[in-house]
Design a protein around this motif. Structure first.
Motif, PDB file in Angstrom:
ATOM      1  N   LEU A   1       0.991  -3.294   4.193  1.00 55.54           N
ATOM      2  CA  LEU A   1      -0.381  -3.117   3.927  1.00 55.54           C
ATOM      3  C   LEU A   1      -1.124  -4.064   3.380  1.00 55.54           C
ATOM      4  CD1 LEU A   1      -0.079   0.036   1.529  1.00 55.54           C
ATOM      5  CD2 LEU A   1      -0.679   0.101   3.987  1.00 55.54           C
ATOM      6  N   SER A   2      -2.419  -4.573   3.838  1.00 57.07           N
ATOM      7  CA  SER A   2      -3.155  -5.576   3.440  1.00 57.07           C
ATOM      8  C   SER A   2      -4.040  -5.396   2.513  1.00 57.07           C
ATOM      9  CB  SER A   2      -4.249  -6.074   4.795  1.00 57.07           C
ATOM     10  OG  SER A   2      -4.978  -4.918   5.125  1.00 57.07           O
ATOM     11  N   ASP A   3      -4.802  -6.294   2.118  1.00 66.04           N
ATOM     12  CA  ASP A   3      -5.803  -5.945   0.869  1.00 66.04           C
ATOM     13  C   ASP A   3      -6.755  -4.710   1.201  1.00 66.04           C
ATOM     14  OD1 ASP A   3      -4.589  -7.560  -0.710  1.00 66.04           O
ATOM     15  OD2 ASP A   3      -5.787  -9.330  -0.463  1.00 66.04           O
ATOM     16  N   ALA A   4      -7.169  -5.081   2.510  1.00 69.72           N
ATOM     17  CA  ALA A   4      -8.370  -3.981   2.987  1.00 69.72           C
ATOM     18  C   ALA A   4      -7.658  -2.587   3.033  1.00 69.72           C
ATOM     19  CB  ALA A   4      -8.809  -4.402   4.382  1.00 69.72           C
ATOM     20  N   ASP A   5      -6.356  -2.629   3.190  1.00 64.98           N
ATOM     21  CA  ASP A   5      -5.579  -1.169   3.483  1.00 64.98           C
ATOM     22  C   ASP A   5      -5.723  -0.616   1.856  1.00 64.98           C
ATOM     23  OD1 ASP A   5      -5.266  -1.624   6.201  1.00 64.98           O
ATOM     24  OD2 ASP A   5      -3.420  -2.231   6.085  1.00 64.98           O
ATOM     25  N   ARG A   6      -5.378  -1.460   1.048  1.00 65.33           N
ATOM     26  CA  ARG A   6      -5.272  -1.102  -0.365  1.00 65.33           C
ATOM     27  C   ARG A   6      -6.452  -0.540  -0.991  1.00 65.33           C
ATOM     28  NH1 ARG A   6      -2.075  -5.264  -0.403  1.00 65.33           N
ATOM     29  NH2 ARG A   6       0.001  -5.021  -0.499  1.00 65.33           N
ATOM     30  N   ARG A   7      -7.597  -1.283  -0.586  1.00 65.85           N
ATOM     31  CA  ARG A   7      -8.772  -0.989  -1.139  1.00 65.85           C
ATOM     32  C   ARG A   7      -9.441   0.469  -0.491  1.00 65.85           C
ATOM     33  NH1 ARG A   7      -9.967  -6.483  -0.457  1.00 65.85           N
ATOM     34  NH2 ARG A   7     -11.260  -5.959   1.610  1.00 65.85           N
ATOM     35  N   ALA A   8      -8.730   1.021   0.687  1.00 60.40           N
ATOM     36  CA  ALA A   8      -9.179   2.011   1.343  1.00 60.40           C
ATOM     37  C   ALA A   8      -8.586   3.217   0.795  1.00 60.40           C
ATOM     38  CB  ALA A   8      -9.011   1.983   2.863  1.00 60.40           C
ATOM     39  N   LEU A   9      -7.393   3.037   0.082  1.00 61.58           N
ATOM     40  CA  LEU A   9      -6.564   4.059  -0.447  1.00 61.58           C
ATOM     41  C   LEU A   9      -7.458   4.770  -1.495  1.00 61.58           C
ATOM     42  CD1 LEU A   9      -3.192   2.586  -0.676  1.00 61.58           C
ATOM     43  CD2 LEU A   9      -3.814   4.448   0.846  1.00 61.58           C
ATOM     44  N   SER A  10      -7.283   6.162  -1.473  1.00 60.86           N
ATOM     45  CA  SER A  10      -7.953   7.127  -2.422  1.00 60.86           C
ATOM     46  C   SER A  10      -6.741   8.022  -2.911  1.00 60.86           C
ATOM     47  CB  SER A  10      -9.054   7.783  -1.955  1.00 60.86           C
ATOM     48  OG  SER A  10      -9.643   8.811  -2.708  1.00 60.86           O
ATOM     49  N   PRO A  11      -6.707   8.332  -3.939  1.00 59.90           N
ATOM     50  CA  PRO A  11      -5.822   9.434  -4.584  1.00 59.90           C
ATOM     51  C   PRO A  11      -6.599  10.900  -4.523  1.00 59.90           C
ATOM     52  CG  PRO A  11      -6.990   8.570  -6.610  1.00 59.90           C
ATOM     53  CD  PRO A  11      -7.196   7.675  -5.389  1.00 59.90           C
ATOM     54  N   LEU A  12      -7.586  10.948  -3.995  1.00 60.04           N
ATOM     55  CA  LEU A  12      -8.238  12.104  -4.001  1.00 60.04           C
ATOM     56  C   LEU A  12      -8.106  12.758  -2.619  1.00 60.04           C
ATOM     57  CD1 LEU A  12      -9.796  14.327  -5.221  1.00 60.04           C
ATOM     58  CD2 LEU A  12     -12.041  13.394  -4.543  1.00 60.04           C
ATOM     59  N   PHE A  13      -6.814  13.248  -2.201  1.00 57.55           N
ATOM     60  CA  PHE A  13      -6.550  14.003  -0.957  1.00 57.55           C
ATOM     61  C   PHE A  13      -5.894  15.158  -1.226  1.00 57.55           C
ATOM     62  CE2 PHE A  13      -3.100  11.053  -2.200  1.00 57.55           C
ATOM     63  CZ  PHE A  13      -1.778  11.833  -2.102  1.00 57.55           C
ATOM     64  N   TRP A  14      -6.009  16.337  -0.407  1.00 58.18           N
ATOM     65  CA  TRP A  14      -5.707  17.490  -0.634  1.00 58.18           C
ATOM     66  C   TRP A  14      -5.164  18.265   0.351  1.00 58.18           C
ATOM     67  CZ3 TRP A  14     -10.653  15.881  -0.873  1.00 58.18           C
ATOM     68  CH2 TRP A  14     -11.536  16.249   0.228  1.00 58.18           C
ATOM     69  N   THR A  15      -4.553  17.457   1.261  1.00 57.86           N
ATOM     70  CA  THR A  15      -3.816  18.273   2.646  1.00 57.86           C
ATOM     71  C   THR A  15      -2.442  18.806   1.858  1.00 57.86           C
ATOM     72  OG1 THR A  15      -2.825  16.142   3.056  1.00 57.86           O
ATOM     73  CG2 THR A  15      -4.823  16.435   4.106  1.00 57.86           C
ATOM     74  N   HIS A  16      -2.100  18.561   1.179  1.00 55.83           N
ATOM     75  CA  HIS A  16      -0.825  19.476   0.505  1.00 55.83           C
ATOM     76  C   HIS A  16      -1.106  20.331  -0.334  1.00 55.83           C
ATOM     77  CE1 HIS A  16      -2.095  16.658  -2.588  1.00 55.83           C
ATOM     78  NE2 HIS A  16      -1.070  17.296  -3.189  1.00 55.83           N
ATOM     79  N   VAL A  17      -2.512  20.742  -0.315  1.00 56.06           N
ATOM     80  CA  VAL A  17      -2.854  22.087  -1.192  1.00 56.06           C
ATOM     81  C   VAL A  17      -3.096  23.088  -0.394  1.00 56.06           C
ATOM     82  CG1 VAL A  17      -4.263  22.711  -3.029  1.00 56.06           C
ATOM     83  CG2 VAL A  17      -3.441  20.417  -3.012  1.00 56.06           C
TER      84      VAL A  17
END
Length: 95
Positions: free
Chosen positions: A32-48
């Motif tokens: 992962l690059s720095d841009a990839d890390r910035r784009a990550l969000s813990p607000l995902f709900w595909t597993h719900v």
């Protein structure tokens, strides 16, 4: 609206823990690059599954709860008078 905020906060908390574990792995740190890390969000709900999946067998009955006998029933007249008397200080006068 408050319930939605609470749900989102709980989901972020639950998702952050495994996300941190994955990002600690050397394989992902290199990939992962720095841009990839910035784009990550813990607000995902595909597993719900919001509605869930419930299978209902109409050919079987649910077992009655063993605690059903511990639920108090309606008061009888003497119990209600005793409770009212205790609340009035034992005077026994009806108002």
């Amino acid at each position: 609206m408050l319930a939605l905020h609470l749900l989102q906060s709980a989901l972020v908390h639950v998702n952050t823990l495994p996300l941190q574990d994955i990002l600690r792995e050397e394989k992902w740190q290199k990939r992962l690059s720095d841009a990839d890390r910035r784009a990550l969000s813990p607000l995902f709900w595909t597993h719900v599954t919001p509605c869930g999946r419930f299978e209902l067998d109409m050919n079987s009955h649910l077992a009655r709860a063993a605690t059903a006998s511990t639920v108090p029933g309606p008061r009888t007249v003497p119990e209600a008078e005793a409770a009212r008397s205790a609340a009035d200080g034992g005077s026994g006068s009806a108002t």
